[in-house]
Design an enzyme around this catalytic site. Sequence first.
Site, mmCIF file in Angstrom:
data_model
loop_
_atom_site.group_PDB
_atom_site.id
_atom_site.type_symbol
_atom_site.label_atom_id
_atom_site.label_comp_id
_atom_site.label_asym_id
_atom_site.label_seq_id
_atom_site.Cartn_x
_atom_site.Cartn_y
_atom_site.Cartn_z
ATOM 1 N N ARG A 108 0.791 -1.079 0.076
ATOM 2 C CA ARG A 108 0.055 0.085 -0.028
ATOM 3 C C ARG A 108 0.769 1.376 -0.297
ATOM 4 N NH1 ARG A 108 -4.979 2.224 -1.280
ATOM 5 N NH2 ARG A 108 -6.060 2.944 0.770
ATOM 6 N N THR A 394 -9.970 0.682 -9.273
ATOM 7 C CA THR A 394 -8.768 -0.167 -8.929
ATOM 8 C C THR A 394 -9.051 -1.467 -9.715
ATOM 9 O OG1 THR A 394 -9.341 0.583 -6.393
ATOM 10 C CG2 THR A 394 -8.410 -1.753 -6.578
ATOM 11 N N THR A 412 -4.294 -0.542 -6.961
ATOM 12 C CA THR A 412 -4.884 0.651 -7.406
ATOM 13 C C THR A 412 -4.099 1.950 -7.529
ATOM 14 O OG1 THR A 412 -6.800 2.044 -6.067
ATOM 15 C CG2 THR A 412 -5.266 1.429 -4.887
ATOM 16 N N ASN A 414 -6.355 4.716 -6.814
ATOM 17 C CA ASN A 414 -7.265 5.332 -6.073
ATOM 18 C C ASN A 414 -8.311 5.694 -7.264
ATOM 19 O OD1 ASN A 414 -8.576 6.127 -3.879
ATOM 20 N ND2 ASN A 414 -8.095 7.982 -3.942
ATOM 21 N N ASP A 436 -7.588 8.809 0.116
ATOM 22 C CA ASP A 436 -7.994 7.955 1.141
ATOM 23 C C ASP A 436 -7.814 8.088 2.323
ATOM 24 O OD1 ASP A 436 -9.133 6.272 -0.898
ATOM 25 O OD2 ASP A 436 -7.907 4.296 -0.536
ATOM 26 N N SER A 465 -7.905 0.990 3.435
ATOM 27 C CA SER A 465 -8.531 0.718 2.205
ATOM 28 C C SER A 465 -9.685 -0.347 2.416
ATOM 29 C CB SER A 465 -7.398 -0.048 1.409
ATOM 30 O OG SER A 465 -7.850 -0.639 0.240
ATOM 31 N N GLY A 486 -14.096 -1.365 -6.550
ATOM 32 C CA GLY A 486 -15.362 -0.772 -6.196
ATOM 33 C C GLY A 486 -15.263 0.007 -5.131
ATOM 34 N N GLY A 487 -14.289 0.598 -4.494
ATOM 35 C CA GLY A 487 -14.469 1.374 -3.308
ATOM 36 C C GLY A 487 -15.040 0.547 -2.093
#
Length: 585
Positions: A108, A394, A412, A414, A436, A465, A486-487
């Site tokens: 990340r 993503t 991702t 973002n 984020d 996340s 898909g967030g």
Amino acid sequence: MIITFCKTRCFALALLIAPAASFAMAQVALPYRDEQPVRAKNGMVVSAHHLASDAGLQILKDGGNAVDAAVATGFALAVVHPVAGNLGGGGFLLLRTQDGRSTFIDFREQAPLAASANMYLDANGNVLPEENLQSSITGYRAIATPGSVAGLAYAEKKYGRLGLARVIAPAIQLAEAGFVLTAQETHELQDTNLARFADSRRIFQRGGQYYQAGEVFKQPELARTLRRISANPDDFYHGKLAQELVADLKKGGGLVTLDDLAHYEVKERAPVVGHFHNYTVISAPPPSSGGVVLVSALNILEPYDLAKLGDRSPEWIHLVTEAYRRAYMDRSEYLGDPDFNSMPIAELTNTGYAAAWRSSIADKATPSADLHRPEGFLPPPPRTAGKSAESQDTTHYSVVDREGNAVSVTTTLNNGFGSAVTAGSLGFLLNDEMDDFAAKIGTPNMYGLIQGPADAIAPRKRPLSAMTPTIVLEGDKLRYVLGSPGGSRIITTVANIFLSAAEGGLNIQQAVDAPRFHHQYLPDKLSLEPGFDPETITALKARGYDLDIRNGHWSDGECIAVDPHTGELLGGQDHRSHYGKAAGY
């Protein structure tokens, strides 16, 4: 370096889809009941782009293992799927080896050292407007220290078989020779944010002379960068490549420095593990909220006979929605970067706690405002909750090799095309992952997703996340490899797919294509994709749900199931996407 394993018995707000992405998504109900998965005996790669799937599959055929194929697929997606595939972003890789070990590789992005809690607030303490290019959404100050190159190189070195030069070769070929663009891809590349930055406009929009369907898109600068990474991935973080990247970002006021790159570290963490009936669910730990929320929701649902109720019946949807509601409430207040926060993960995933939550579920919808967390299980939450955005564009891919090694990867940038900033002559896009974080505690973002002070901005911190790469065992045998973009809807997408396949009687292709439903505690709305019959909608309204019925779809599940009788691999590529592929042999 944190290195941990769990034993064999271990266990996105998705979008109001961005206009560029929505073009590639079907807008009518999918005939999912008639769908059949792709079948293969020896190996399977499922991703959001057919060329990336083919790249991974060729690596499997050439003797590579699942990690080799996953790394090849990841680098290929950076070429052919620039809206989300990336060198300038980050992600998570979940691995379960054929001998029963599981590990989670966290690459990340991290906040730069110069980042601060109030960096996106004006003099009056208000969040800067989205139109301001010096915001958390678009432009140079939105960029966090990228982790994708480090993560993929780390995975290949430690768990791969063929070596980085071999597995990155397909991506280099795709960048040099180019690939034919579809109408959907040319539409994506017309993104208005890309046009704001000279190099992005030059590379992806041909200086304003937009690419047309059927044309070949070549990326020579990206090919050169990939060759340099192939020869020495450390150059991206400690060498001349790093110097070029930082020099370019500095011109635009970016915060990432050579020190940030030099101190970036990939971390291996213990996966979150839970049990649901005869299944063992292995999923993403913090800094992802995915595994905790997924396991918490499944714990609440454990005693119910969902199979008897019938897939997507009103009662099924009601019970699952109420589990989502309660699990997301806990997500909003407790989760963040584990290197900066002490989090009650064991308590959140405790079955006794789930039983207490379950006792509050009635025959009608429980208004989120009326929820009261069961007492005696958790420490008091942080005093103030905040709201922040979550990844939109993503991408996810799943891999299983002939030996039974399984890899689930979600990466991702973002938002679509990330910050929209391209790294000068290096040819790749940079993330906008700073968005984020909770930019201002107590203020809702455009998606209404709640996150607490645990996700406040701090130097070298990783933002929370919802990415949920997941591997499921039945008994001690590999059964499913799951994941999606898909967030905030990533978690419910993975849960929907798993429950439909495990309890609802759907094959993996049907489960991936079936209409989705989502609830995230706040806003207190039950979102439905197209495809639910009028009787179900009427029944849900009668139970008290405020329905948000969408015209379009969300997320993009790219999943694999294993036939428990024959061992055959079954690929489920989401038909919401027009250019993904389940590739097997």
